[in-house]
Each structure stands twice: as C-alpha cells, then as structure tokens.
Design a protein around this motif. Structure first.
Motif, short mmCIF file in Angstrom:
data_model
loop_
_atom_site.label_atom_id
_atom_site.label_comp_id
_atom_site.label_asym_id
_atom_site.label_seq_id
_atom_site.Cartn_x
_atom_site.Cartn_y
_atom_site.Cartn_z
N LYS A 1 -13.58 -36.61 -41.81
CA LYS A 1 -12.27 -36.03 -42.09
C LYS A 1 -11.26 -36.71 -41.18
O LYS A 1 -11.49 -36.84 -39.96
CB LYS A 1 -12.28 -34.53 -41.83
CG LYS A 1 -10.94 -33.85 -42.05
CD LYS A 1 -11.05 -32.35 -41.86
CE LYS A 1 -9.70 -31.67 -42.03
NZ LYS A 1 -9.81 -30.19 -41.94
N TRP A 2 -10.15 -37.11 -41.75
CA TRP A 2 -9.10 -37.77 -40.98
C TRP A 2 -8.73 -36.92 -39.77
O TRP A 2 -8.56 -35.71 -39.88
CB TRP A 2 -7.87 -37.99 -41.85
CG TRP A 2 -6.76 -38.69 -41.13
CD1 TRP A 2 -5.64 -38.12 -40.58
CD2 TRP A 2 -6.67 -40.08 -40.85
NE1 TRP A 2 -4.87 -39.07 -39.99
CE2 TRP A 2 -5.47 -40.29 -40.14
CE3 TRP A 2 -7.50 -41.17 -41.14
CZ2 TRP A 2 -5.08 -41.56 -39.72
CZ3 TRP A 2 -7.10 -42.43 -40.73
CH2 TRP A 2 -5.90 -42.61 -40.03
N ASP A 3 -8.63 -37.57 -38.61
CA ASP A 3 -8.32 -36.86 -37.39
C ASP A 3 -6.82 -36.86 -37.16
O ASP A 3 -6.20 -37.92 -37.06
CB ASP A 3 -9.03 -37.54 -36.21
CG ASP A 3 -9.06 -36.67 -34.98
OD1 ASP A 3 -8.16 -35.83 -34.80
OD2 ASP A 3 -9.99 -36.85 -34.17
N ASN A 4 -6.24 -35.68 -37.08
CA ASN A 4 -4.80 -35.57 -36.85
C ASN A 4 -4.44 -35.68 -35.37
O ASN A 4 -3.28 -35.51 -35.01
CB ASN A 4 -4.27 -34.27 -37.44
CG ASN A 4 -4.97 -33.05 -36.85
OD1 ASN A 4 -5.65 -33.14 -35.83
ND2 ASN A 4 -4.80 -31.91 -37.49
N PHE A 5 -5.44 -35.92 -34.56
CA PHE A 5 -5.27 -36.20 -33.13
C PHE A 5 -4.71 -35.02 -32.34
O PHE A 5 -4.29 -35.19 -31.20
CB PHE A 5 -4.39 -37.43 -32.90
CG PHE A 5 -4.85 -38.61 -33.69
CD1 PHE A 5 -3.94 -39.39 -34.39
CD2 PHE A 5 -6.19 -38.96 -33.77
CE1 PHE A 5 -4.36 -40.48 -35.13
CE2 PHE A 5 -6.62 -40.04 -34.51
CZ PHE A 5 -5.69 -40.81 -35.20
N CYS A 6 -4.68 -33.84 -32.93
CA CYS A 6 -4.20 -32.69 -32.19
C CYS A 6 -5.33 -32.17 -31.31
O CYS A 6 -6.50 -32.42 -31.58
CB CYS A 6 -3.70 -31.61 -33.13
SG CYS A 6 -5.01 -30.81 -34.08
N SER A 7 -4.98 -31.45 -30.27
CA SER A 7 -6.00 -30.96 -29.35
C SER A 7 -5.95 -29.45 -29.14
O SER A 7 -6.86 -28.89 -28.53
CB SER A 7 -5.86 -31.66 -28.00
OG SER A 7 -4.56 -31.44 -27.46
N GLU A 8 -4.93 -28.80 -29.66
CA GLU A 8 -4.84 -27.35 -29.46
C GLU A 8 -5.97 -26.66 -30.23
O GLU A 8 -6.38 -27.11 -31.29
CB GLU A 8 -3.49 -26.82 -29.94
CG GLU A 8 -2.30 -27.35 -29.17
CD GLU A 8 -1.87 -28.73 -29.65
OE1 GLU A 8 -1.07 -29.37 -28.97
OE2 GLU A 8 -2.38 -29.17 -30.72
N ASP A 9 -6.44 -25.56 -29.71
CA ASP A 9 -7.48 -24.80 -30.39
C ASP A 9 -7.00 -24.38 -31.77
O ASP A 9 -5.90 -23.88 -31.94
CB ASP A 9 -7.85 -23.55 -29.58
CG ASP A 9 -8.62 -23.91 -28.33
OD1 ASP A 9 -8.71 -23.04 -27.43
OD2 ASP A 9 -9.15 -25.03 -28.24
N GLY A 10 -7.84 -24.60 -32.76
CA GLY A 10 -7.53 -24.18 -34.11
C GLY A 10 -6.70 -25.12 -34.93
O GLY A 10 -6.43 -24.87 -36.11
N CYS A 11 -6.28 -26.24 -34.35
CA CYS A 11 -5.39 -27.15 -35.09
C CYS A 11 -6.16 -28.08 -36.02
O CYS A 11 -5.55 -28.75 -36.86
CB CYS A 11 -4.54 -27.96 -34.12
SG CYS A 11 -5.45 -29.19 -33.18
N TYR A 12 -7.43 -28.17 -35.85
CA TYR A 12 -8.26 -29.06 -36.67
C TYR A 12 -9.46 -28.27 -37.16
O TYR A 12 -10.23 -27.75 -36.35
CB TYR A 12 -8.71 -30.26 -35.83
CG TYR A 12 -9.50 -31.31 -36.57
CD1 TYR A 12 -10.89 -31.26 -36.60
CD2 TYR A 12 -8.87 -32.37 -37.20
CE1 TYR A 12 -11.62 -32.24 -37.26
CE2 TYR A 12 -9.59 -33.36 -37.85
CZ TYR A 12 -10.98 -33.29 -37.88
OH TYR A 12 -11.69 -34.27 -38.52
N ASP A 13 -9.61 -28.19 -38.47
CA ASP A 13 -10.72 -27.44 -39.05
C ASP A 13 -11.80 -28.41 -39.50
O ASP A 13 -11.64 -29.09 -40.53
CB ASP A 13 -10.23 -26.61 -40.23
CG ASP A 13 -11.35 -25.82 -40.88
OD1 ASP A 13 -11.10 -25.18 -41.91
OD2 ASP A 13 -12.50 -25.85 -40.36
N PRO A 14 -12.91 -28.50 -38.76
CA PRO A 14 -13.94 -29.47 -39.13
C PRO A 14 -14.85 -28.98 -40.24
O PRO A 14 -15.79 -29.69 -40.63
CB PRO A 14 -14.73 -29.62 -37.83
CG PRO A 14 -14.64 -28.28 -37.20
CD PRO A 14 -13.28 -27.76 -37.55
N THR A 15 -14.61 -27.79 -40.78
CA THR A 15 -15.52 -27.23 -41.77
C THR A 15 -15.07 -27.44 -43.20
O THR A 15 -15.82 -27.11 -44.13
CB THR A 15 -15.72 -25.73 -41.54
OG1 THR A 15 -14.50 -25.04 -41.82
CG2 THR A 15 -16.13 -25.44 -40.10
N SER A 16 -13.89 -27.99 -43.40
CA SER A 16 -13.40 -28.18 -44.77
C SER A 16 -12.47 -29.38 -44.84
O SER A 16 -12.02 -29.88 -43.82
CB SER A 16 -12.66 -26.93 -45.24
OG SER A 16 -11.47 -26.73 -44.48
#
Length: 128
Positions: free
Chosen positions: A98-113
């Motif tokens: 999945k394309w990485d949006n490079f954000c680091s805050e908790d919850g900003c990247y959903d690796p499950t979908s």
C-alpha cells in the motif's frame, strides 16, 4: 509492481517458518508491505505490516509476540518470521503493498485495507 511470496510449508505446532515477499521495481521504499492470510471458508485476515519511511510495524493481536516482520532494503524483500506456530495459523499467506503517505501520527495510516498490489499466496500448514 510485482510481488512474490515464498517460504511456506508444513511444520509441527511450536515450530517456525520464515516467509519472504520479494518486491520488483524501484519503488520498494515508497510502499508499506503487508501480510494477510486466509483459511478456506474464512475471511481474509490482516497479520502484520511494515513501513520504512515511518519506521513502523503493525501486528494483529493473534500473532503479536510470535511473529516478526522485517525488511531488507538492499534485496527489496520483506520477511515474516513466524515462531511458536499454532494449528490456527494454518492458511494461505499473501503479501501486498500500500502506498505510504509518510505520515507518522497514530491512526493516519491503515495497513489493513486499500492495498495497491497483491502477490500470489504461499501455503502454511501447522500440524498438531
């Protein structure tokens, strides 16, 4: 982008296996890599994910403490080290990116979908 999963096999309960997901192309570091699994008759289940840019890893509760995800950037490969395997770990394991949006805050990247590419699966069978 092409993904090739390998390393599956038959192992006794309590044993270990290491799965590999080889990623083609030059964009390896721009994607998070995710492992899913699916047993026949069951839904696809998120297992683990890794993001290089954010230096983050994610695990499902069912594998936390037993599985370790890592990546070798020189080889464009992600590994899933599976220890203390249980019969309920039996499934076809798939890697996806999945394309990485490079954000680091908790919850900003959903690796499950929202996966962009999928590889073919590799069968893992754990006997009791």
């Amino acid at each position: 982008v092409q993904l090739q999963a390998s390393g599956g096999g038959l192992v006794q309960a309590g044993g270990s296996l290491r799965l590999s997901c080889a990623h083609s192309g030059r964009t390896f570091s721009q994607y998070g890599t995710v492992w899913f699994r699916q047993d026949p008759g069951k839904e696809l289940e998120f297992v683990a994910a890794i993001r290089l840019r954010a230096n983050k890893t994610y695990y499902s509760d069912s594998v936390k403490g037993r599985f370790t995800i890592s990546r070798d950037n020189a080889k464009n490969t992600v590994y899933l080290q599976m220890n203390s395997l249980k019969p309920e770990d039996t499934a076809v394991y798939y890697c996806a990116v999945k394309w990485d949006n490079f954000c680091s805050e908790d919850g900003c990247y959903d690796p499950t979908s929202g996966m962009d590419y999928w590889g073919k699966g590799t069968q893992v069978t754990v006997s009791s």
